[in-house]
Write a protein that holds these residues in place. Structure first.
Motif, PDB file in Angstrom:
ATOM      1  N   SER A   2     -47.143 -36.854 -33.151  1.00 35.99           N
ATOM      2  CA  SER A   2     -46.753 -38.437 -33.039  1.00 35.99           C
ATOM      3  C   SER A   2     -45.656 -38.846 -33.897  1.00 35.99           C
ATOM      4  O   SER A   2     -45.134 -38.001 -34.747  1.00 35.99           O
ATOM      5  N   PRO A   3     -45.087 -39.888 -33.513  1.00 35.44           N
ATOM      6  CA  PRO A   3     -43.737 -40.171 -34.507  1.00 35.44           C
ATOM      7  C   PRO A   3     -44.207 -40.415 -35.836  1.00 35.44           C
ATOM      8  O   PRO A   3     -43.307 -40.132 -36.812  1.00 35.44           O
ATOM      9  N   ASP A   4     -45.537 -40.611 -36.190  1.00 31.24           N
ATOM     10  CA  ASP A   4     -45.969 -40.502 -37.760  1.00 31.24           C
ATOM     11  C   ASP A   4     -45.983 -39.337 -38.267  1.00 31.24           C
ATOM     12  O   ASP A   4     -45.484 -38.842 -39.337  1.00 31.24           O
ATOM     13  N   GLN A   5     -46.045 -38.221 -37.577  1.00 25.81           N
ATOM     14  CA  GLN A   5     -46.160 -36.803 -37.963  1.00 25.81           C
ATOM     15  C   GLN A   5     -44.752 -36.260 -38.086  1.00 25.81           C
ATOM     16  O   GLN A   5     -44.303 -35.685 -38.853  1.00 25.81           O
ATOM     17  N   TYR A   6     -43.948 -36.767 -37.215  1.00 21.35           N
ATOM     18  CA  TYR A   6     -42.700 -36.701 -37.427  1.00 21.35           C
ATOM     19  C   TYR A   6     -41.801 -37.169 -38.511  1.00 21.35           C
ATOM     20  O   TYR A   6     -40.772 -36.608 -39.057  1.00 21.35           O
ATOM     21  N   PHE A   7     -42.388 -38.336 -38.815  1.00 22.93           N
ATOM     22  CA  PHE A   7     -41.822 -38.862 -39.901  1.00 22.93           C
ATOM     23  C   PHE A   7     -42.108 -38.090 -41.211  1.00 22.93           C
ATOM     24  O   PHE A   7     -41.110 -37.821 -41.993  1.00 22.93           O
ATOM     25  N   ASP A   8     -43.120 -37.843 -41.466  1.00 24.92           N
ATOM     26  CA  ASP A   8     -43.532 -36.683 -42.594  1.00 24.92           C
ATOM     27  C   ASP A   8     -42.667 -35.509 -42.785  1.00 24.92           C
ATOM     28  O   ASP A   8     -42.170 -35.251 -43.879  1.00 24.92           O
ATOM     29  N   ASP A  55     -24.425 -40.724 -30.609  1.00 17.85           N
ATOM     30  CA  ASP A  55     -25.001 -41.319 -29.440  1.00 17.85           C
ATOM     31  C   ASP A  55     -25.894 -40.193 -28.847  1.00 17.85           C
ATOM     32  O   ASP A  55     -27.134 -40.286 -28.596  1.00 17.85           O
ATOM     33  N   GLU A  56     -25.285 -38.808 -28.596  1.00 18.87           N
ATOM     34  CA  GLU A  56     -25.790 -37.931 -28.018  1.00 18.87           C
ATOM     35  C   GLU A  56     -27.412 -37.475 -29.087  1.00 18.87           C
ATOM     36  O   GLU A  56     -28.391 -37.197 -28.507  1.00 18.87           O
ATOM     37  N   ALA A  57     -26.767 -37.333 -30.118  1.00 21.02           N
ATOM     38  CA  ALA A  57     -27.891 -36.965 -31.067  1.00 21.02           C
ATOM     39  C   ALA A  57     -28.952 -37.962 -31.154  1.00 21.02           C
ATOM     40  O   ALA A  57     -30.160 -37.411 -31.246  1.00 21.02           O
ATOM     41  N   MET A  58     -28.472 -39.041 -31.056  1.00 21.68           N
ATOM     42  CA  MET A  58     -29.785 -40.333 -31.086  1.00 21.68           C
ATOM     43  C   MET A  58     -30.630 -40.196 -29.883  1.00 21.68           C
ATOM     44  O   MET A  58     -31.769 -40.197 -30.157  1.00 21.68           O
ATOM     45  N   THR A  59     -29.976 -40.082 -29.026  1.00 21.21           N
ATOM     46  CA  THR A  59     -30.729 -39.954 -27.605  1.00 21.21           C
ATOM     47  C   THR A  59     -31.513 -38.672 -27.694  1.00 21.21           C
ATOM     48  O   THR A  59     -32.836 -38.674 -27.237  1.00 21.21           O
ATOM     49  N   ARG A  60     -31.338 -37.626 -27.982  1.00 22.94           N
ATOM     50  CA  ARG A  60     -31.891 -36.224 -28.141  1.00 22.94           C
ATOM     51  C   ARG A  60     -32.985 -36.452 -28.825  1.00 22.94           C
ATOM     52  O   ARG A  60     -34.222 -36.086 -28.686  1.00 22.94           O
ATOM     53  N   VAL A  61     -32.868 -36.847 -30.254  1.00 22.41           N
ATOM     54  CA  VAL A  61     -34.018 -36.963 -31.291  1.00 22.41           C
ATOM     55  C   VAL A  61     -35.097 -38.277 -30.743  1.00 22.41           C
ATOM     56  O   VAL A  61     -36.097 -37.704 -30.787  1.00 22.41           O
ATOM     57  N   ALA A  62     -34.409 -39.189 -30.279  1.00 16.65           N
ATOM     58  CA  ALA A  62     -35.462 -40.334 -29.748  1.00 16.65           C
ATOM     59  C   ALA A  62     -36.503 -39.596 -28.717  1.00 16.65           C
ATOM     60  O   ALA A  62     -37.643 -39.928 -28.779  1.00 16.65           O
ATOM     61  N   GLY A  63     -35.905 -38.956 -27.956  1.00 19.03           N
ATOM     62  CA  GLY A  63     -36.835 -38.458 -27.025  1.00 19.03           C
ATOM     63  C   GLY A  63     -37.839 -37.219 -27.297  1.00 19.03           C
ATOM     64  O   GLY A  63     -38.971 -37.151 -26.843  1.00 19.03           O
ATOM     65  N   GLY A  64     -37.178 -36.537 -28.378  1.00 15.72           N
ATOM     66  CA  GLY A  64     -37.977 -35.601 -28.920  1.00 15.72           C
ATOM     67  C   GLY A  64     -39.244 -36.020 -29.723  1.00 15.72           C
ATOM     68  O   GLY A  64     -40.048 -35.186 -29.755  1.00 15.72           O
ATOM     69  N   ILE A  65     -39.128 -37.118 -30.485  1.00 10.53           N
ATOM     70  CA  ILE A  65     -40.053 -37.606 -31.289  1.00 10.53           C
ATOM     71  C   ILE A  65     -40.785 -38.702 -30.553  1.00 10.53           C
ATOM     72  O   ILE A  65     -41.726 -39.038 -31.137  1.00 10.53           O
ATOM     73  N   VAL A  67     -39.753 -41.595 -29.821  1.00  7.23           N
ATOM     74  CA  VAL A  67     -39.575 -43.006 -30.128  1.00  7.23           C
ATOM     75  C   VAL A  67     -38.646 -43.786 -29.361  1.00  7.23           C
ATOM     76  O   VAL A  67     -37.417 -42.966 -28.785  1.00  7.23           O
ATOM     77  N   ASP A  68     -38.578 -44.981 -28.907  1.00  3.73           N
ATOM     78  CA  ASP A  68     -37.446 -45.541 -28.046  1.00  3.73           C
ATOM     79  C   ASP A  68     -36.349 -45.581 -28.505  1.00  3.73           C
ATOM     80  O   ASP A  68     -36.168 -45.658 -30.062  1.00  3.73           O
ATOM     81  N   ARG A  69     -35.091 -45.243 -27.937  1.00  2.27           N
ATOM     82  CA  ARG A  69     -33.881 -45.028 -28.569  1.00  2.27           C
ATOM     83  C   ARG A  69     -33.605 -46.343 -29.366  1.00  2.27           C
ATOM     84  O   ARG A  69     -33.108 -46.327 -30.407  1.00  2.27           O
ATOM     85  N   GLU A  74     -34.097 -48.031 -36.911  1.00  2.00           N
ATOM     86  CA  GLU A  74     -35.148 -48.518 -37.663  1.00  2.00           C
ATOM     87  C   GLU A  74     -36.102 -47.654 -38.574  1.00  2.00           C
ATOM     88  O   GLU A  74     -36.424 -47.548 -39.629  1.00  2.00           O
ATOM     89  N   TRP A  75     -36.415 -46.558 -37.416  1.00  4.71           N
ATOM     90  CA  TRP A  75     -37.303 -45.348 -37.906  1.00  4.71           C
ATOM     91  C   TRP A  75     -36.571 -44.747 -38.695  1.00  4.71           C
ATOM     92  O   TRP A  75     -37.023 -44.478 -39.828  1.00  4.71           O
ATOM     93  N   LEU A  76     -35.270 -44.080 -38.437  1.00  6.03           N
ATOM     94  CA  LEU A  76     -34.451 -43.417 -39.348  1.00  6.03           C
ATOM     95  C   LEU A  76     -34.418 -44.081 -40.794  1.00  6.03           C
ATOM     96  O   LEU A  76     -34.286 -43.591 -41.923  1.00  6.03           O
ATOM     97  N   ASP A  77     -34.137 -45.379 -40.752  1.00  9.06           N
ATOM     98  CA  ASP A  77     -34.070 -46.245 -42.107  1.00  9.06           C
ATOM     99  C   ASP A  77     -35.252 -45.931 -42.993  1.00  9.06           C
ATOM    100  O   ASP A  77     -35.236 -45.896 -44.391  1.00  9.06           O
ATOM    101  N   ARG A  78     -36.371 -46.220 -42.308  1.00  4.35           N
ATOM    102  CA  ARG A  78     -37.717 -45.974 -42.976  1.00  4.35           C
ATOM    103  C   ARG A  78     -37.931 -44.489 -43.676  1.00  4.35           C
ATOM    104  O   ARG A  78     -38.093 -44.335 -44.797  1.00  4.35           O
ATOM    105  N   VAL A  79     -37.165 -43.422 -42.776  1.00  2.10           N
ATOM    106  CA  VAL A  79     -37.085 -42.262 -43.418  1.00  2.10           C
ATOM    107  C   VAL A  79     -36.266 -42.007 -44.512  1.00  2.10           C
ATOM    108  O   VAL A  79     -36.708 -41.546 -45.496  1.00  2.10           O
ATOM    109  N   ARG A  80     -34.971 -42.841 -44.530  1.00  8.56           N
ATOM    110  CA  ARG A  80     -34.162 -42.594 -45.475  1.00  8.56           C
ATOM    111  C   ARG A  80     -34.590 -43.198 -46.868  1.00  8.56           C
ATOM    112  O   ARG A  80     -34.365 -42.553 -47.700  1.00  8.56           O
ATOM    113  N   GLN A  81     -35.309 -44.360 -46.733  1.00  9.96           N
ATOM    114  CA  GLN A  81     -35.928 -45.031 -47.765  1.00  9.96           C
ATOM    115  C   GLN A  81     -36.905 -44.081 -48.619  1.00  9.96           C
ATOM    116  O   GLN A  81     -36.866 -44.024 -49.809  1.00  9.96           O
ATOM    117  N   GLU A  82     -37.616 -43.216 -47.840  1.00 12.09           N
ATOM    118  CA  GLU A  82     -38.605 -42.550 -48.316  1.00 12.09           C
ATOM    119  C   GLU A  82     -37.811 -41.265 -49.212  1.00 12.09           C
ATOM    120  O   GLU A  82     -38.269 -40.572 -50.212  1.00 12.09           O
TER     121      GLU A  82
END
Length: 88
Positions: A2-8, A55-65, A67-69, A74-82
Motif C-alpha cells: 500500500s502507499p503507507d508501506q511504500y512510505f516506510d 515528469d516521467e519519473a513522477m508518472t512512473r513512481v505514482a503508478g508503482g506505488i 498514488v494518484d499523480r 504531497e506524499w513526497l513532501d511527507r516522506v521528505r519531512q520524515e
C-alpha cells in the motif's frame, strides 16, 4: 504494498542514501526504487543520468506505488519531512 508501506520503504531507502551514498540512490535497488529515492531527495542529476525527465519519473513512481499523480507531490513532501527528521 500500500502507499503507507511504500512510505516506510521510501523513508528507509532515502535515509540510507543520505547517510551512505551522498544523497544518491544505491545502484543495487530496482529502477522504481531508485527513481522514488531520487524524487524524494530531489536528485535531478540522477534522473538525467538515467534518462528520465522529472515528469516521467513522477508518472512512473505514482503508478508503482498506487498514488494518484496529482497526490504524489504531497506524499513526497511527507516522506521528505520524515527523512529530514531522521537525518539531522
Amino acid at each position: 504494498m500500500s502507499p503507507d508501506q511504500y512510505f516506510d520503504d521510501a523513508v528507509r531507502r532515502s535515509v540510507t542514501s543520505v547517510r551512505e551514498n551522498d544523497r544518491h540512490p544505491l545502484g543495487v535497488w530496482s529502477t522504481g526504487e531508485k527513481l522514488l529515492v531520487a524524487l524524494v531527495l530531489m536528485d535531478r542529476e540522477y534522473l538525467a543520468d538515467e534518462g528520465y525527465s522529472y515528469d516521467e519519473a513522477m508518472t512512473r513512481v505514482a503508478g508503482g506505488i498506487g498514488v494518484d499523480r496529482g497526490q504524489l507531490p504531497e506524499w513526497l513532501d511527507r516522506v521528505r519531512q520524515e527523512v529530514e527528521r531522521q537525518t539531522p
